[in-house]
Scaffold this motif. Structure first.
Motif, short mmCIF file in Angstrom:
data_model
loop_
_atom_site.label_atom_id
_atom_site.label_comp_id
_atom_site.label_asym_id
_atom_site.label_seq_id
_atom_site.Cartn_x
_atom_site.Cartn_y
_atom_site.Cartn_z
N ASP A 175 0.89 -1.23 -0.25
CA ASP A 175 -0.05 0.04 0.36
C ASP A 175 0.82 1.45 0.37
N ALA A 176 1.64 1.50 -0.88
CA ALA A 176 2.73 2.38 -0.99
C ALA A 176 2.18 3.73 -2.12
N LYS A 177 2.20 5.04 -1.01
CA LYS A 177 1.43 5.94 -1.55
C LYS A 177 2.55 6.85 -2.59
N LEU A 178 3.53 5.92 -2.84
CA LEU A 178 5.28 7.13 -3.54
C LEU A 178 6.08 6.03 -3.31
N VAL A 179 6.63 5.49 -5.03
CA VAL A 179 7.45 4.38 -4.98
C VAL A 179 8.35 5.74 -5.60
N ILE A 180 10.16 5.39 -4.65
CA ILE A 180 11.56 5.81 -5.15
C ILE A 180 12.08 4.36 -5.28
N VAL A 181 12.65 4.87 -6.57
CA VAL A 181 13.71 4.14 -7.29
C VAL A 181 14.74 4.30 -7.46
N ALA A 182 15.44 3.90 -5.82
CA ALA A 182 16.41 4.77 -5.29
C ALA A 182 17.72 3.55 -6.02
N CYS A 183 17.87 3.78 -6.99
CA CYS A 183 18.77 2.43 -8.28
C CYS A 183 19.07 3.08 -9.35
N ASN A 184 20.09 3.61 -9.57
CA ASN A 184 20.14 4.56 -10.91
C ASN A 184 19.83 2.92 -12.23
N THR A 185 20.23 2.09 -12.41
CA THR A 185 20.18 1.31 -12.92
C THR A 185 18.52 0.72 -13.48
#
Length: 275
Positions: free
Chosen positions: A72-82
């Motif tokens: 149930d995330a309200k926002l996702v951070i793609v904390a991986c450059n690749t």
């Protein structure tokens, strides 16, 4: 309820191939201390850098679906450059919640920090080969000269907690040679693992070269979304925030090393469903 009184108790979610995204998690926790956080470190399948980008994109979609549909995330951070290079645009169109990457925030800091206009980016083979940073720098319209270098092996040293060994120093001297020879005055650490190697990288580059990490700028972007009219509301509850950490690899190792890298918030690790 007015916009100022709105609250959204759903967590902010982050994911990375392993421990590197903890640099972003640390920045988010420090800037937004009331928010619930859930972090996935896909250590069972790291490193992402040498893998084909379409395979990494598949991992990114799988993890994002788990974060949104199951957690149930309200926002996702793609904390991986690749992963951001492989899938960010598609994820923004399919996730159903705001998705933030680390590439554009890092580039903004990079071009703002340079004095000479000679800038560099280092990253994994997949990230540098994707052209994502080259495109992001060009999109700024700034009159800068960019030199990029892939640094295979850096992630593995961090994941083994060997950030100050003689071996990583020798590897850094070889891999950083292109940006040293280019005379850059500002270098973007284009992988979220690389801040853990900052001392070694700085020794090789020289003390006059500014090292830029995307973690803080990414956290600022998340805060702006939460405060803006089109993003989810911030959490304003009085209860202490929850911080959950999941790993697809060795959860005991993730807890031991992760707690040293992040801090006391990481005191328990769960196994991901696909481990």
């Amino acid at each position: 309820m007015s916009a100022a009184e709105a609250t959204d108790d759903r967590p902010i979610a982050l994911f990375d191939s392993g421990f590197g995204g903890l640099t972003v998690a640390r920045a988010v926790i420090d800037l937004l201390p009331d928010e619930h956080i859930v972090y996935v470190g896909d250590t069972g399948r790291y490193p992402y850098g040498p893998r084909p980008l379409d395979e990494v994109a598949g991992f990114a979609h799988q993890i994002t679906r788990h974060l949104v549909d199951d957690l149930d995330a309200k926002l996702v951070i793609v904390a991986c450059n690749t992963a951001a290079a492989a899938a960010l645009d598609d994820l923004r169109g399919s996730a159903g919640v705001p998705v933030v990457g680390v590439i554009d925030p890092g580039v903004r800091s990079l071009v703002a920090a340079t004095r000479s206009g000679r800038i560099g980016v280092i990253g994994t083979v997949g990230t540098i080969g994707s052209g994502a940073y080259q495109g992001a720098v060009a999109a700024t319209g700034e009159a800068v000269t960019l030199t990029c270098a892939a640094c295979p092996g850096f992630v593995e040293f961090v994941e083994r907690d060997e950030t100050r060994s003689e071996q990583v120093h020798v590897l850094a001297e070889r891999l950083l040679a292109p940006v040293v020879e280019a005379g850059v005055d500002t270098l973007l650490l284009g992988c979220t693992h690389y801040p853990y190697l900052a001392r070694t990288i700085s020794d090789v580059m020289g003390r006059d070269v500014v090292l830029v990490s995307s973690a803080d700028e990414t956290a600022f972007e998340v805060r702006a979304l939460l405060q803006g009219p089109d993003g989810p509301a911030p959490r304003t509850g009085a209860d202490p925030p929850a911080r959950r950490f999941l790993s697809s690899g060795d959860v005991a190792w993730f807890r031991r090393l992760g707690s040293r890298l992040l801090g006391p918030e990481l005191d328990h690790v769960e196994r991901t469903p696909w481990a």
